[in-house]
Motif scaffolding. Structure first.
Motif, PDB file in Angstrom:
ATOM      1  N   THR A 164       0.831  -1.205   0.000  1.00 24.57           N
ATOM      2  CA  THR A 164       0.000   0.000   0.000  1.00 24.57           C
ATOM      3  C   THR A 164       0.867   1.256   0.000  1.00 24.57           C
ATOM      4  O   THR A 164       0.643   2.193  -0.769  1.00 24.57           O
ATOM      5  N   ILE A 165       1.877   1.267   0.865  1.00 24.29           N
ATOM      6  CA  ILE A 165       2.766   2.433   0.977  1.00 24.29           C
ATOM      7  C   ILE A 165       3.594   2.596  -0.296  1.00 24.29           C
ATOM      8  O   ILE A 165       3.740   3.707  -0.810  1.00 24.29           O
ATOM      9  N   GLN A 193       2.947   6.896  -6.792  1.00 22.85           N
ATOM     10  CA  GLN A 193       2.001   7.760  -7.493  1.00 22.85           C
ATOM     11  C   GLN A 193       2.393   9.237  -7.420  1.00 22.85           C
ATOM     12  O   GLN A 193       1.814  10.060  -8.125  1.00 22.85           O
ATOM     13  N   VAL A 194       3.375   9.574  -6.571  1.00 25.07           N
ATOM     14  CA  VAL A 194       3.836  10.961  -6.494  1.00 25.07           C
ATOM     15  C   VAL A 194       4.613  11.269  -7.770  1.00 25.07           C
ATOM     16  O   VAL A 194       5.533  10.532  -8.142  1.00 25.07           O
ATOM     17  N   ASN A 195       4.239  12.347  -8.452  1.00 22.94           N
ATOM     18  CA  ASN A 195       4.912  12.736  -9.690  1.00 22.94           C
ATOM     19  C   ASN A 195       6.387  13.004  -9.423  1.00 22.94           C
ATOM     20  O   ASN A 195       6.724  13.751  -8.515  1.00 22.94           O
ATOM     21  N   GLY A 196       7.267  12.374 -10.215  1.00 21.24           N
ATOM     22  CA  GLY A 196       8.701  12.591 -10.076  1.00 21.24           C
ATOM     23  C   GLY A 196       9.425  11.507  -9.307  1.00 21.24           C
ATOM     24  O   GLY A 196      10.645  11.471  -9.291  1.00 21.24           O
ATOM     25  N   VAL A 197       8.683  10.598  -8.661  1.00 21.28           N
ATOM     26  CA  VAL A 197       9.318   9.508  -7.918  1.00 21.28           C
ATOM     27  C   VAL A 197       9.815   8.458  -8.898  1.00 21.28           C
ATOM     28  O   VAL A 197       9.078   8.004  -9.763  1.00 21.28           O
ATOM     29  N   LYS A 198      11.096   8.105  -8.760  1.00 19.17           N
ATOM     30  CA  LYS A 198      11.706   7.126  -9.654  1.00 19.17           C
ATOM     31  C   LYS A 198      11.748   5.735  -9.025  1.00 19.17           C
ATOM     32  O   LYS A 198      11.517   4.739  -9.699  1.00 19.17           O
ATOM     33  N   ASP A 199      12.055   5.673  -7.727  1.00 19.29           N
ATOM     34  CA  ASP A 199      12.253   4.375  -7.093  1.00 19.29           C
ATOM     35  C   ASP A 199      11.785   4.421  -5.643  1.00 19.29           C
ATOM     36  O   ASP A 199      11.983   5.424  -4.970  1.00 19.29           O
ATOM     37  N   VAL A 200      11.173   3.333  -5.190  1.00 21.78           N
ATOM     38  CA  VAL A 200      10.696   3.224  -3.818  1.00 21.78           C
ATOM     39  C   VAL A 200      11.061   1.848  -3.277  1.00 21.78           C
ATOM     40  O   VAL A 200      10.876   0.852  -3.964  1.00 21.78           O
ATOM     41  N   SER A 201      11.585   1.815  -2.065  1.00 23.42           N
ATOM     42  CA  SER A 201      11.861   0.554  -1.389  1.00 23.42           C
ATOM     43  C   SER A 201      11.356   0.678   0.045  1.00 23.42           C
ATOM     44  O   SER A 201      11.825   1.535   0.788  1.00 23.42           O
ATOM     45  N   VAL A 202      10.385  -0.166   0.402  1.00 22.39           N
ATOM     46  CA  VAL A 202       9.816  -0.130   1.750  1.00 22.39           C
ATOM     47  C   VAL A 202      10.272  -1.378   2.491  1.00 22.39           C
ATOM     48  O   VAL A 202      10.153  -2.492   1.988  1.00 22.39           O
ATOM     49  N   ASP A 233       9.141  16.512  -3.760  1.00 24.36           N
ATOM     50  CA  ASP A 233       9.941  16.821  -2.576  1.00 24.36           C
ATOM     51  C   ASP A 233       9.446  15.945  -1.429  1.00 24.36           C
ATOM     52  O   ASP A 233       8.447  15.238  -1.553  1.00 24.36           O
ATOM     53  N   MET A 234      10.151  15.968  -0.309  1.00 26.73           N
ATOM     54  CA  MET A 234       9.786  15.108   0.805  1.00 26.73           C
ATOM     55  C   MET A 234       8.387  15.406   1.363  1.00 26.73           C
ATOM     56  O   MET A 234       7.668  14.481   1.707  1.00 26.73           O
ATOM     57  N   PRO A 235       7.965  16.677   1.458  1.00 22.78           N
ATOM     58  CA  PRO A 235       6.588  16.905   1.920  1.00 22.78           C
ATOM     59  C   PRO A 235       5.546  16.202   1.042  1.00 22.78           C
ATOM     60  O   PRO A 235       4.559  15.672   1.561  1.00 22.78           O
ATOM     61  N   ALA A 236       5.762  16.161  -0.263  1.00 23.41           N
ATOM     62  CA  ALA A 236       4.836  15.468  -1.168  1.00 23.41           C
ATOM     63  C   ALA A 236       4.836  13.964  -0.888  1.00 23.41           C
ATOM     64  O   ALA A 236       3.781  13.321  -0.885  1.00 23.41           O
ATOM     65  N   VAL A 237       6.013  13.404  -0.634  1.00 26.92           N
ATOM     66  CA  VAL A 237       6.126  11.973  -0.322  1.00 26.92           C
ATOM     67  C   VAL A 237       5.439  11.684   1.010  1.00 26.92           C
ATOM     68  O   VAL A 237       4.666  10.729   1.136  1.00 26.92           O
ATOM     69  N   HIS A 238       5.696  12.525   2.008  1.00 29.59           N
ATOM     70  CA  HIS A 238       5.065  12.346   3.317  1.00 29.59           C
ATOM     71  C   HIS A 238       3.544  12.441   3.214  1.00 29.59           C
ATOM     72  O   HIS A 238       2.824  11.677   3.857  1.00 29.59           O
ATOM     73  N   ASP A 239       3.051  13.380   2.397  1.00 29.12           N
ATOM     74  CA  ASP A 239       1.603  13.515   2.199  1.00 29.12           C
ATOM     75  C   ASP A 239       1.006  12.234   1.618  1.00 29.12           C
ATOM     76  O   ASP A 239      -0.086  11.821   2.006  1.00 29.12           O
ATOM     77  N   ALA A 240       1.725  11.598   0.694  1.00 28.33           N
ATOM     78  CA  ALA A 240       1.246  10.350   0.084  1.00 28.33           C
ATOM     79  C   ALA A 240       1.164   9.245   1.140  1.00 28.33           C
ATOM     80  O   ALA A 240       0.216   8.459   1.157  1.00 28.33           O
ATOM     81  N   LEU A 278       0.777   9.697   4.414  1.00 25.69           N
ATOM     82  CA  LEU A 278      -0.344  10.060   5.289  1.00 25.69           C
ATOM     83  C   LEU A 278      -1.681   9.706   4.644  1.00 25.69           C
ATOM     84  O   LEU A 278      -2.581   9.168   5.297  1.00 25.69           O
ATOM     85  N   ALA A 279      -1.809   9.992   3.351  1.00 26.72           N
ATOM     86  CA  ALA A 279      -3.054   9.708   2.630  1.00 26.72           C
ATOM     87  C   ALA A 279      -3.337   8.203   2.581  1.00 26.72           C
ATOM     88  O   ALA A 279      -4.488   7.781   2.526  1.00 26.72           O
ATOM     89  N   ALA A 280      -2.272   7.394   2.624  1.00 25.25           N
ATOM     90  CA  ALA A 280      -2.426   5.939   2.601  1.00 25.25           C
ATOM     91  C   ALA A 280      -2.774   5.392   3.991  1.00 25.25           C
ATOM     92  O   ALA A 280      -3.032   4.202   4.147  1.00 25.25           O
ATOM     93  N   GLY A 281      -2.749   6.271   5.007  1.00 23.83           N
ATOM     94  CA  GLY A 281      -3.142   5.854   6.341  1.00 23.83           C
ATOM     95  C   GLY A 281      -1.998   5.527   7.283  1.00 23.83           C
ATOM     96  O   GLY A 281      -2.196   4.897   8.318  1.00 23.83           O
ATOM     97  N   TYR A 282      -0.788   5.956   6.944  1.00 25.50           N
ATOM     98  CA  TYR A 282       0.382   5.676   7.775  1.00 25.50           C
ATOM     99  C   TYR A 282       1.046   6.998   8.158  1.00 25.50           C
ATOM    100  O   TYR A 282       0.753   8.032   7.580  1.00 25.50           O
ATOM    101  N   ARG A 283       1.964   6.934   9.131  1.00 30.89           N
ATOM    102  CA  ARG A 283       2.583   8.168   9.598  1.00 30.89           C
ATOM    103  C   ARG A 283       4.086   8.152   9.329  1.00 30.89           C
ATOM    104  O   ARG A 283       4.808   7.324   9.881  1.00 30.89           O
ATOM    105  N   PRO A 284       4.559   9.091   8.475  1.00 34.17           N
ATOM    106  CA  PRO A 284       6.005   9.194   8.258  1.00 34.17           C
ATOM    107  C   PRO A 284       6.668   9.768   9.503  1.00 34.17           C
ATOM    108  O   PRO A 284       6.102  10.611  10.188  1.00 34.17           O
ATOM    109  N   THR A 285       7.866   9.265   9.809  1.00 34.33           N
ATOM    110  CA  THR A 285       8.621   9.764  10.957  1.00 34.33           C
ATOM    111  C   THR A 285       9.939  10.340  10.472  1.00 34.33           C
ATOM    112  O   THR A 285      10.137  10.518   9.272  1.00 34.33           O
ATOM    113  N   ALA A 286      10.838  10.569  11.365  1.00 33.14           N
ATOM    114  CA  ALA A 286      12.085  11.259  11.058  1.00 33.14           C
ATOM    115  C   ALA A 286      12.878  10.603   9.933  1.00 33.14           C
ATOM    116  O   ALA A 286      12.856   9.386   9.754  1.00 33.14           O
ATOM    117  N   THR A 287      13.602  11.437   9.212  1.00 34.54           N
ATOM    118  CA  THR A 287      14.492  10.966   8.167  1.00 34.54           C
ATOM    119  C   THR A 287      15.621  10.162   8.798  1.00 34.54           C
ATOM    120  O   THR A 287      16.155  10.536   9.827  1.00 34.54           O
TER     121      THR A 287
END
Length: 84
Positions: A30-31, A37-46, A63-70, A72-81
């Motif tokens: 899900t994450i 789906q964030v425009n500009g994201v090339k690679d994701v590893s969870v 940018d990171m705020p856009a990633v964090h918003d995604a 949050l929208a999925a129902g999870y909470r981003p924490t510190a880098t």
């Protein structure tokens, strides 16, 4: 004269950050889907065991705020880098 190769390299940034609320592989999917789906994201590893996500994106489009918003929208909470 602009060195185009150098310019392209500088556009990409990779960041690792924590995510609260991941409990299963479905959470990981899900994450991952939400961040991709964030425009500009090339690679994701969870990573569920470390409760982290590593994302590579084009800094001219995302940018990171856009990633964090995604996240949050999925129902999870981003924490510190996390610096590695």
């Amino acid at each position: 004269n602009v060195d185009s190769d150098q310019t392209v390299v500088d556009l990409w940034e990779t960041h690792t950050f924590g995510i609260d609320g991941m409990t299963c592989d479905k959470c990981v999917k899900t994450i991952t889907k939400a961040i991709k789906q964030v425009n500009g994201v090339k690679d994701v590893s969870v990573d569920r065991e470390d409760a982290t996500a590593t994302v590579t994106f084009d800094t001219t489009k995302a940018d990171m705020p856009a990633v964090h918003d995604a996240v949050l929208a999925a129902g999870y909470r981003p924490t510190a880098t996390v610096e590695r």
